[in-house]
Design a protein around this motif. Structure first.
Motif, PDB file in Angstrom:
ATOM      1  N   VAL A 221       0.843  -1.289  -0.039  1.00  0.00           N
ATOM      2  CA  VAL A 221      -0.146   0.125   0.136  1.00  0.00           C
ATOM      3  C   VAL A 221       0.897   1.310  -0.025  1.00  0.00           C
ATOM      4  CG1 VAL A 221      -1.654   1.289   1.610  1.00  0.00           C
ATOM      5  CG2 VAL A 221      -2.082  -1.009   0.974  1.00  0.00           C
ATOM      6  N   ALA A 222       2.068   1.329   0.793  1.00  0.00           N
ATOM      7  CA  ALA A 222       2.661   2.606   0.867  1.00  0.00           C
ATOM      8  C   ALA A 222       3.464   2.814  -0.446  1.00  0.00           C
ATOM      9  CB  ALA A 222       3.872   2.208   1.806  1.00  0.00           C
ATOM     10  N   LEU A 223       3.943   1.622  -1.223  1.00  0.00           N
ATOM     11  CA  LEU A 223       4.476   1.752  -2.477  1.00  0.00           C
ATOM     12  C   LEU A 223       3.460   2.276  -3.418  1.00  0.00           C
ATOM     13  CD1 LEU A 223       6.939   0.894  -0.915  1.00  0.00           C
ATOM     14  CD2 LEU A 223       7.543  -0.288  -2.984  1.00  0.00           C
ATOM     15  N   ARG A 224       2.293   1.836  -3.588  1.00  0.00           N
ATOM     16  CA  ARG A 224       1.235   1.842  -4.647  1.00  0.00           C
ATOM     17  C   ARG A 224       0.688   3.460  -4.473  1.00  0.00           C
ATOM     18  NH1 ARG A 224      -2.611  -2.501  -4.058  1.00  0.00           N
ATOM     19  NH2 ARG A 224      -3.263  -1.206  -2.256  1.00  0.00           N
ATOM     20  N   HIS A 225       0.433   3.783  -3.261  1.00  0.00           N
ATOM     21  CA  HIS A 225       0.039   5.105  -3.065  1.00  0.00           C
ATOM     22  C   HIS A 225       0.762   6.318  -2.573  1.00  0.00           C
ATOM     23  CE1 HIS A 225      -4.264   3.357  -3.073  1.00  0.00           C
ATOM     24  NE2 HIS A 225      -3.725   2.224  -2.648  1.00  0.00           N
ATOM     25  N   SER A 257       6.059  -0.588  -7.630  1.00  0.00           N
ATOM     26  CA  SER A 257       6.282   1.018  -7.262  1.00  0.00           C
ATOM     27  C   SER A 257       5.974   1.701  -8.377  1.00  0.00           C
ATOM     28  CB  SER A 257       7.644   1.063  -6.604  1.00  0.00           C
ATOM     29  OG  SER A 257       8.557   0.708  -7.574  1.00  0.00           O
ATOM     30  N   ASN A 258       5.859   2.960  -8.353  1.00  0.00           N
ATOM     31  CA  ASN A 258       5.407   4.018  -9.364  1.00  0.00           C
ATOM     32  C   ASN A 258       6.929   4.510  -9.985  1.00  0.00           C
ATOM     33  OD1 ASN A 258       2.837   3.892  -8.423  1.00  0.00           O
ATOM     34  ND2 ASN A 258       3.034   5.723  -7.230  1.00  0.00           N
ATOM     35  N   ALA A 259       7.248   4.263 -11.147  1.00  0.00           N
ATOM     36  CA  ALA A 259       8.635   4.390 -11.651  1.00  0.00           C
ATOM     37  C   ALA A 259       8.680   5.760 -11.982  1.00  0.00           C
ATOM     38  CB  ALA A 259       8.633   3.477 -12.982  1.00  0.00           C
ATOM     39  N   ARG A 277       0.208  12.466 -10.504  1.00  0.00           N
ATOM     40  CA  ARG A 277      -0.328  11.223  -9.652  1.00  0.00           C
ATOM     41  C   ARG A 277      -1.282  10.497 -10.466  1.00  0.00           C
ATOM     42  NH1 ARG A 277      -0.039  16.123  -7.286  1.00  0.00           N
ATOM     43  NH2 ARG A 277       1.208  16.273  -5.244  1.00  0.00           N
ATOM     44  N   ASP A 278      -0.995   9.104 -10.152  1.00  0.00           N
ATOM     45  CA  ASP A 278      -1.904   8.078 -10.681  1.00  0.00           C
ATOM     46  C   ASP A 278      -3.595   8.564 -10.730  1.00  0.00           C
ATOM     47  OD1 ASP A 278      -2.092   5.315 -11.696  1.00  0.00           O
ATOM     48  OD2 ASP A 278      -3.585   5.457 -10.272  1.00  0.00           O
ATOM     49  N   ALA A 279      -4.215   8.211 -11.518  1.00  0.00           N
ATOM     50  CA  ALA A 279      -5.750   8.671 -11.363  1.00  0.00           C
ATOM     51  C   ALA A 279      -6.264   7.697 -10.252  1.00  0.00           C
ATOM     52  CB  ALA A 279      -6.441   8.657 -12.647  1.00  0.00           C
ATOM     53  N   ASP A 280      -5.892   6.726 -10.173  1.00  0.00           N
ATOM     54  CA  ASP A 280      -6.682   5.567  -9.073  1.00  0.00           C
ATOM     55  C   ASP A 280      -5.988   5.598  -7.974  1.00  0.00           C
ATOM     56  OD1 ASP A 280      -8.428   4.792 -11.275  1.00  0.00           O
ATOM     57  OD2 ASP A 280      -7.036   3.492 -11.996  1.00  0.00           O
ATOM     58  N   THR A 281      -4.804   5.539  -7.561  1.00  0.00           N
ATOM     59  CA  THR A 281      -4.147   5.474  -6.363  1.00  0.00           C
ATOM     60  C   THR A 281      -3.683   6.932  -5.901  1.00  0.00           C
ATOM     61  OG1 THR A 281      -1.874   5.127  -7.335  1.00  0.00           O
ATOM     62  CG2 THR A 281      -3.265   3.301  -7.291  1.00  0.00           C
ATOM     63  N   TYR A 282      -3.596   7.831  -6.640  1.00  0.00           N
ATOM     64  CA  TYR A 282      -3.132   9.388  -6.296  1.00  0.00           C
ATOM     65  C   TYR A 282      -1.606   9.111  -5.849  1.00  0.00           C
ATOM     66  CZ  TYR A 282      -8.035  10.465  -6.221  1.00  0.00           C
ATOM     67  OH  TYR A 282      -9.183  10.592  -6.737  1.00  0.00           O
ATOM     68  N   GLY A 283      -1.072   7.959  -6.248  1.00  0.00           N
ATOM     69  CA  GLY A 283       0.466   7.834  -5.860  1.00  0.00           C
ATOM     70  C   GLY A 283       1.298   8.782  -6.805  1.00  0.00           C
ATOM     71  N   ARG A 284       2.231   9.371  -6.537  1.00  0.00           N
ATOM     72  CA  ARG A 284       3.186  10.218  -7.451  1.00  0.00           C
ATOM     73  C   ARG A 284       4.272   9.451  -7.976  1.00  0.00           C
ATOM     74  NH1 ARG A 284       8.144  12.018  -5.767  1.00  0.00           N
ATOM     75  NH2 ARG A 284       8.322  12.205  -3.633  1.00  0.00           N
ATOM     76  N   PRO A 285       4.969   9.708  -8.884  1.00  0.00           N
ATOM     77  CA  PRO A 285       6.142   8.795  -9.364  1.00  0.00           C
ATOM     78  C   PRO A 285       7.318   8.651  -8.143  1.00  0.00           C
ATOM     79  CG  PRO A 285       5.620  10.253 -11.431  1.00  0.00           C
ATOM     80  CD  PRO A 285       4.711  10.519  -9.858  1.00  0.00           C
TER      81      PRO A 285
END
Length: 453
Positions: A221-225, A257-259, A277-285
């Protein structure tokens, strides 16, 4: 009168392995086993002495070993690094009952785990954040008092949108409190305990055998978001031991992880690429310093939603605050729906627990059902956000009883989120619940329910 009715061959094989390097100790244990067997065979005791035959445990086939919560958590952290193909930095300051995790991880250097015993809790948390900034997986650990000291640094991890695993081995408090006694009193601290609106995903392990998987799940979860994640355990789980099925790591999904994006060349375009940021997870690169063509600003001051530049704009701060909440809420989309562990999916009574109360609630509900009480057990793993179906599931019960080792923290959160009536059953003696205590509360709730009918 047999007190030990198992085949001796596996026991003898275990003694031979365990004490292979100490012949005298090996021989002594073998003689003790033989003497006990001979005594049972020749002693003339009355057949009226009670005997208890313990049948095979209802466990799946596989190879098992005994493991404590602290050791399983350490192995899970190391395995998460392997699954993510990232090095681990575990930065911690010694504190009871969290220290054993540091002790175990210090042995795993060959698995890509580095450990750092910092001079204080703040330094430990900041070092873990620095590791994540540099492209490793930063993990920090403590108990309630130490988590309080880490609070400002945790806010920095939220502001910079960096992955960070925060392990809280809960103990009795407040202040120094009861270092060697167990409690579940840090749920408020994990969900709410920071300045400003600073939400964090929170997950809790239910026992020693669950700690391995929970560490992997928290890291995923930490790496995805791209967010800090609180992992709650407690002194009871850390020190308790139980059977653990040694997992087949080939069956575990790799942790993605978000490359870092391709370098766009233009300065403003670089900023926007880094903070897209990713549209689904809001995780940034995840862009470690030194990545060619992707130099960018990062820090604790509020930043522009799109460029990362320092921003005091009112609308931007509103948007950033909403983004931080949306990021945590998006975790729920990836969680399995909440299930009922035993009993009906709707009915007169649900007993809802979290963390180390799992086993005692299980036995209490099992005993109640054998007595004809229509009770169900629901045990929560994710506490922020909750699984998407939890509100609808709980609304199907006339009464919801929540046993927890605090003064009703989960009960308060459930009322807040779902606006349902919740009945807390609290215990803060520094000791775990007894089965009889929860069973008595179930019987009382069932009695009230029947009277109302």
């Amino acid at each position: 009168l047999w007190m030990f009715g198992r085949d001796r061959a596996p026991v003898e094989a275990w003694i031979n392995r365990k004490f292979a390097s100490e012949p005298a100790v090996l021989a002594g244990n073998m003689m003790a086993l033989a003497a006990g067997h001979a005594y049972a065979e020749t002693a003339e005791h009355s057949a009226e002495i009670p005997q208890f035959a313990i049948g095979p445990a209802p466990m799946e086939d596989g190879d098992y070993r005994s493991i404590t919560g602290a050791e399983a958590l350490a192995l899970g952290v190391a395995a998460a690094g392997e699954l993510a193909d990232k090095p681990i930095l575990f930065a911690s300051y010694p504190i009871t009952p969290a220290s054993p995790v540091l002790h175990y991880l210090a042995r795993y250097g060959e698995l890509g785990v580095a450990t750092f015993q910092a001079e204080d809790e703040i330094a430990a948390c900041c070092a873990a954040i620095g590791a994540s900034y540099g492209g490793a997986i930063g993990v920090t650990s403590s108990s309630g008092p130490g988590i309080a000291l880490k609070t400002e640094a945790i806010g920095l991890a939220i502001a910079t949108e960096l992955p960070l695993i925060i392990v809280n081995s809960q103990r009795g408090g407040p202040s120094t409190g009861l270092p060697t006694k167990t409690e579940q009193s840090d749920l408020y601290q994990a969900i709410y305990g920071r300045n400003a609106d600073a939400p964090i995903p929170v997950v809790a392990t239910s026992g020693p055998e669950d700690c391995f998987d929970i560490a992997i799940e928290a890291t995923r979860v930490a790496l995805r978001h791209m967010t800090p994640v609180f992992l709650l355990t407690d002194g009871y789980i850390a020190n308790a031991a139980g059977p653990w099925a040694i997992p087949d790591m080939a069956k575990y999904e790799k942790i993605a992880s978000n490359a870092a994006p391709a370098a766009p060349g233009d300065g403003d375009a670089v900023k926007r690429a880094v903070w897209k940021r990713d549209a689904d997870t809001y995780g940034r690169p995840w862009v470690p310093p030194g990545t060619p063509g992707l130099a960018h600003r990062i820090g604790g001051l509020e930043k522009d939603l799109h460029t990362g530049d320092i921003s005091y704009d009112a609308k931007n701060h509103q948007a950033m605050t909403e983004l931080r909440f949306a990021k945590v809420a998006s975790v729920a989309k990836y969680l399995p729906h909440q299930t009922v562990e035993q009993g009906p999916t709707s009915g007169p009574l649900a007993v809802v627990g979290w963390g180390s109360t799992h086993g005692v609630i299980w036995r209490a509900v099992e005993a109640a059902r054998k007595e004809g009480i229509d009770a169900a057990q629901i045990h929560l793993r994710w506490l922020n956000p909750f699984p998407e179906n939890l509100g609808a599931l709980l609304s199907g019960y006339a009464r919801v009883l929540v046993p927890e080792m605090n003064m009703g923290q989960l009960a308060t959160v459930l009322r807040d989120r779902f606006e349902i009536a919740v009945e807390p059953l609290t215990k803060v003696s520094g000791q775990p619940f007894k089965i009889a205590e929860i069973l008595a509360a179930i019987k009382a709730a069932a009695g009230v329910a029947r009277a109302a009918e």
